[in-house]
Design a protein around this motif. Structure first.
Motif, PDB file in Angstrom:
ATOM      1  N   ALA A 286       3.277 -10.211 -58.275  1.00 21.91           N
ATOM      2  CA  ALA A 286       2.137 -11.102 -58.069  1.00 21.91           C
ATOM      3  C   ALA A 286       0.840 -10.417 -58.469  1.00 21.91           C
ATOM      4  O   ALA A 286       0.662  -9.211 -58.277  1.00 21.91           O
ATOM      5  N   VAL A 287      -0.080 -11.187 -59.032  1.00 18.37           N
ATOM      6  CA  VAL A 287      -1.403 -10.687 -59.402  1.00 18.37           C
ATOM      7  C   VAL A 287      -2.364 -10.988 -58.256  1.00 18.37           C
ATOM      8  O   VAL A 287      -2.411 -12.115 -57.766  1.00 18.37           O
ATOM      9  N   PRO A 288      -3.141 -10.004 -57.791  1.00 15.95           N
ATOM     10  CA  PRO A 288      -4.014 -10.215 -56.628  1.00 15.95           C
ATOM     11  C   PRO A 288      -5.187 -11.134 -56.939  1.00 15.95           C
ATOM     12  O   PRO A 288      -5.551 -11.346 -58.101  1.00 15.95           O
ATOM     13  N   ASP A 289      -5.780 -11.665 -55.894  1.00 18.56           N
ATOM     14  CA  ASP A 289      -6.967 -12.497 -56.041  1.00 18.56           C
ATOM     15  C   ASP A 289      -8.203 -11.622 -56.209  1.00 18.56           C
ATOM     16  O   ASP A 289      -8.303 -10.540 -55.618  1.00 18.56           O
ATOM     17  N   LEU A 290      -9.146 -12.105 -56.985  1.00 14.22           N
ATOM     18  CA  LEU A 290     -10.403 -11.409 -57.142  1.00 14.22           C
ATOM     19  C   LEU A 290     -11.117 -11.304 -55.799  1.00 14.22           C
ATOM     20  O   LEU A 290     -11.225 -12.284 -55.054  1.00 14.22           O
ATOM     21  N   GLY A 291     -11.583 -10.105 -55.471  1.00 12.15           N
ATOM     22  CA  GLY A 291     -12.284  -9.884 -54.216  1.00 12.15           C
ATOM     23  C   GLY A 291     -11.396  -9.519 -53.051  1.00 12.15           C
ATOM     24  O   GLY A 291     -11.906  -9.156 -51.979  1.00 12.15           O
ATOM     25  N   SER A 292     -10.087  -9.596 -53.227  1.00 18.01           N
ATOM     26  CA  SER A 292      -9.176  -9.234 -52.138  1.00 18.01           C
ATOM     27  C   SER A 292      -9.169  -7.722 -51.933  1.00 18.01           C
ATOM     28  O   SER A 292      -9.509  -6.950 -52.833  1.00 18.01           O
ATOM     29  N   LEU A 293      -8.785  -7.313 -50.737  1.00 11.81           N
ATOM     30  CA  LEU A 293      -8.776  -5.887 -50.410  1.00 11.81           C
ATOM     31  C   LEU A 293      -7.535  -5.201 -50.953  1.00 11.81           C
ATOM     32  O   LEU A 293      -6.467  -5.813 -51.072  1.00 11.81           O
ATOM     33  N   SER A 294      -7.700  -3.938 -51.274  1.00 11.12           N
ATOM     34  CA  SER A 294      -6.575  -3.128 -51.740  1.00 11.12           C
ATOM     35  C   SER A 294      -6.736  -1.700 -51.231  1.00 11.12           C
ATOM     36  O   SER A 294      -7.853  -1.187 -51.154  1.00 11.12           O
ATOM     37  N   VAL A 295      -5.626  -1.084 -50.884  1.00  8.87           N
ATOM     38  CA  VAL A 295      -5.615   0.313 -50.466  1.00  8.87           C
ATOM     39  C   VAL A 295      -4.819   1.108 -51.489  1.00  8.87           C
ATOM     40  O   VAL A 295      -3.701   0.725 -51.847  1.00  8.87           O
ATOM     41  N   VAL A 296      -5.420   2.196 -51.989  1.00 10.74           N
ATOM     42  CA  VAL A 296      -4.679   3.103 -52.858  1.00 10.74           C
ATOM     43  C   VAL A 296      -4.095   4.206 -51.981  1.00 10.74           C
ATOM     44  O   VAL A 296      -4.823   4.993 -51.380  1.00 10.74           O
ATOM     45  N   VAL A 297      -2.777   4.227 -51.887  1.00  9.66           N
ATOM     46  CA  VAL A 297      -2.067   5.223 -51.084  1.00  9.66           C
ATOM     47  C   VAL A 297      -1.527   6.276 -52.041  1.00  9.66           C
ATOM     48  O   VAL A 297      -0.712   5.979 -52.912  1.00  9.66           O
ATOM     49  N   ALA A 298      -2.014   7.495 -51.884  1.00  8.07           N
ATOM     50  CA  ALA A 298      -1.640   8.580 -52.780  1.00  8.07           C
ATOM     51  C   ALA A 298      -1.298   9.813 -51.946  1.00  8.07           C
ATOM     52  O   ALA A 298      -0.953   9.702 -50.769  1.00  8.07           O
ATOM     53  N   ALA A 299      -1.374  10.995 -52.566  1.00  6.18           N
ATOM     54  CA  ALA A 299      -1.043  12.228 -51.841  1.00  6.18           C
ATOM     55  C   ALA A 299      -1.854  13.390 -52.382  1.00  6.18           C
ATOM     56  O   ALA A 299      -2.186  13.436 -53.572  1.00  6.18           O
ATOM     57  N   GLU A 300      -2.150  14.322 -51.514  1.00  4.68           N
ATOM     58  CA  GLU A 300      -2.862  15.556 -51.851  1.00  4.68           C
ATOM     59  C   GLU A 300      -2.045  16.718 -51.330  1.00  4.68           C
ATOM     60  O   GLU A 300      -1.921  16.905 -50.124  1.00  4.68           O
ATOM     61  N   HIS A 301      -1.411  17.471 -52.259  1.00  6.69           N
ATOM     62  CA  HIS A 301      -0.494  18.549 -51.878  1.00  6.69           C
ATOM     63  C   HIS A 301       0.595  18.021 -50.937  1.00  6.69           C
ATOM     64  O   HIS A 301       1.001  18.682 -49.990  1.00  6.69           O
ATOM     65  N   GLY A 302       1.041  16.813 -51.209  1.00  5.68           N
ATOM     66  CA  GLY A 302       2.101  16.205 -50.416  1.00  5.68           C
ATOM     67  C   GLY A 302       1.608  15.387 -49.242  1.00  5.68           C
ATOM     68  O   GLY A 302       2.325  14.524 -48.739  1.00  5.68           O
ATOM     69  N   VAL A 303       0.407  15.668 -48.772  1.00  6.65           N
ATOM     70  CA  VAL A 303      -0.130  14.969 -47.603  1.00  6.65           C
ATOM     71  C   VAL A 303      -0.661  13.603 -48.033  1.00  6.65           C
ATOM     72  O   VAL A 303      -1.476  13.502 -48.957  1.00  6.65           O
ATOM     73  N   PRO A 304      -0.232  12.521 -47.379  1.00  5.48           N
ATOM     74  CA  PRO A 304      -0.666  11.177 -47.776  1.00  5.48           C
ATOM     75  C   PRO A 304      -2.175  10.994 -47.638  1.00  5.48           C
ATOM     76  O   PRO A 304      -2.815  11.551 -46.738  1.00  5.48           O
ATOM     77  N   THR A 305      -2.743  10.211 -48.541  1.00 10.24           N
ATOM     78  CA  THR A 305      -4.157   9.851 -48.499  1.00 10.24           C
ATOM     79  C   THR A 305      -4.276   8.340 -48.667  1.00 10.24           C
ATOM     80  O   THR A 305      -3.359   7.676 -49.156  1.00 10.24           O
ATOM     81  N   ALA A 306      -5.417   7.800 -48.268  1.00 18.19           N
ATOM     82  CA  ALA A 306      -5.648   6.360 -48.417  1.00 18.19           C
ATOM     83  C   ALA A 306      -7.109   6.118 -48.736  1.00 18.19           C
ATOM     84  O   ALA A 306      -8.005   6.780 -48.191  1.00 18.19           O
ATOM     85  N   ALA A 307      -7.377   5.168 -49.629  1.00 19.48           N
ATOM     86  CA  ALA A 307      -8.741   4.788 -49.991  1.00 19.48           C
ATOM     87  C   ALA A 307      -8.806   3.272 -50.081  1.00 19.48           C
ATOM     88  O   ALA A 307      -7.997   2.644 -50.772  1.00 19.48           O
ATOM     89  N   LEU A 308      -9.765   2.693 -49.379  1.00 19.69           N
ATOM     90  CA  LEU A 308      -9.905   1.245 -49.322  1.00 19.69           C
ATOM     91  C   LEU A 308     -10.917   0.765 -50.361  1.00 19.69           C
ATOM     92  O   LEU A 308     -11.984   1.353 -50.529  1.00 19.69           O
TER      93      LEU A 308
END
Length: 291
Positions: free
Chosen positions: A101-123
């Motif tokens: 599915a393609v998201p709606d314009l203006g909808s929220l998204s979280v990028v879940v990544a990792a730093e040296h294995g430790v999870p990170t999140a950015a809204l």
């Protein structure tokens, strides 16, 4: 008594934290030479990461939240779509379910990544949604999705997740903006990489220059690979390609778009002008050696 606004923020914060918590088990850090990136388990034993953030040579390892690291090998990579597939010896990690599915314009998204294995999140928010597009390197991307979020180099390859917890695709750094490689594109490209280890690209064996004609546009042949498909078909330097399978050429870009993975081995009718005279040749599309 809790203020209504505070209750709403608390509820939103908890829901967001839950979305991240459900995603992090599949997120890893990817180490290759001096480069750091993120990745996610696409299938048991297979990890998808950003190709541009992966070193061209040297050993590759993946690191988990508990600090353990395991070696990985490159199963395949596609520079044009920025998708690389890694293979590692572990099948006990639950893979991510990618949404098409393609998201709606203006909808929220979280990028879940990792730093040296430790999870990170950015809204962030979805700042642009558009139709399918072609990357600067020629890859066909199923939808244009941009995020208003800060992305560190080591977080490229992380997952872009919507507010419902659905994984929309992989977050990568574009030119002055963060892009999402959609789930549909990842499924298509990673599937080919898993099976073939590479993405075949069509090859004509000519250098082309767009030219304007009195009745349209054409592609002038500036150089010819003597061992390439065009030379075998009899195309010469100075010829102007004006048609492709009985359709007028609209641009050089449209011609290049026809050289996707499924074009290799197909025979096309090419209409050219040579010294002002029309000539038709049949050309068998080859496979680009560095695909």
């Amino acid at each position: 008594m809790t203020e209504p606004t505070a209750a709403i923020l608390t509820s939103f914060s908890s829901a967001l934290a839950d979305v991240v918590a459900r995603t992090t088990p599949a997120i890893v850090s990817v180490h290759s030479h001096r480069l750091r990136a993120s990745g996610f388990v696409w299938k048991p034993g297979l990890i998808v990461t950003a190709d541009e953030a992966l070193a061209d040579e040297g050993e590759v390892s993946i690191k988990f939240a508990d600090g353990t690291a395991r070696p990985a090998s490159i199963a395949g990579r596609d520079h044009t779509s920025d998708i690389a597939l890694l293979r590692f010896d572990a099948r006990d990690m639950a893979p991510v379910v990618l949404s098409s599915a393609v998201p709606d314009l203006g909808s929220l998204s979280v990028v879940v990544a990792a730093e040296h294995g430790v999870p990170t999140a950015a809204l962030g928010a979805v700042s642009l949604v558009g139709r399918s597009w072609r990357s600067l390197r020629g890859g066909e991307i199923d939808a244009r999705i941009e995020l208003d979020v800060r992305l560190r180099p080591s977080h490229e390859g992380g997952l872009a997740v919507n507010a419902s917890g659905e994984a929309m695709g992989m977050a990568v750094q574009g030119v002055r903006r963060v892009l999402v490689i959609p789930g549909a594109t990842i499924g298509r490209i990673a599937g080919r990489l898993e099976t073939h280890g590479r993405i075949a690209r069509g090859y004509l064996g000519v250098g082309l220059q767009p030219v304007k004609l009195d009745d349209g546009v054409g592609a002038m042949v500036m150089s010819v690979d003597k061992s390439g498909p065009s030379a075998a078909a009899g195309i010469r330097q100075g010829d102007i390609i004006v048609g492709w399978n009985d359709e007028n050429l609209s641009s050089v870009r449209s011609l290049l778009r026809a050289l996707g993975p499924d074009s290799v081995g197909s025979v096309v009718d090419v209409e050219i002008r040579r010294g002002g005279e029309p000539v038709r040749v049949k050309l068998t599309i080859g496979e680009r050696a560095d695909a």
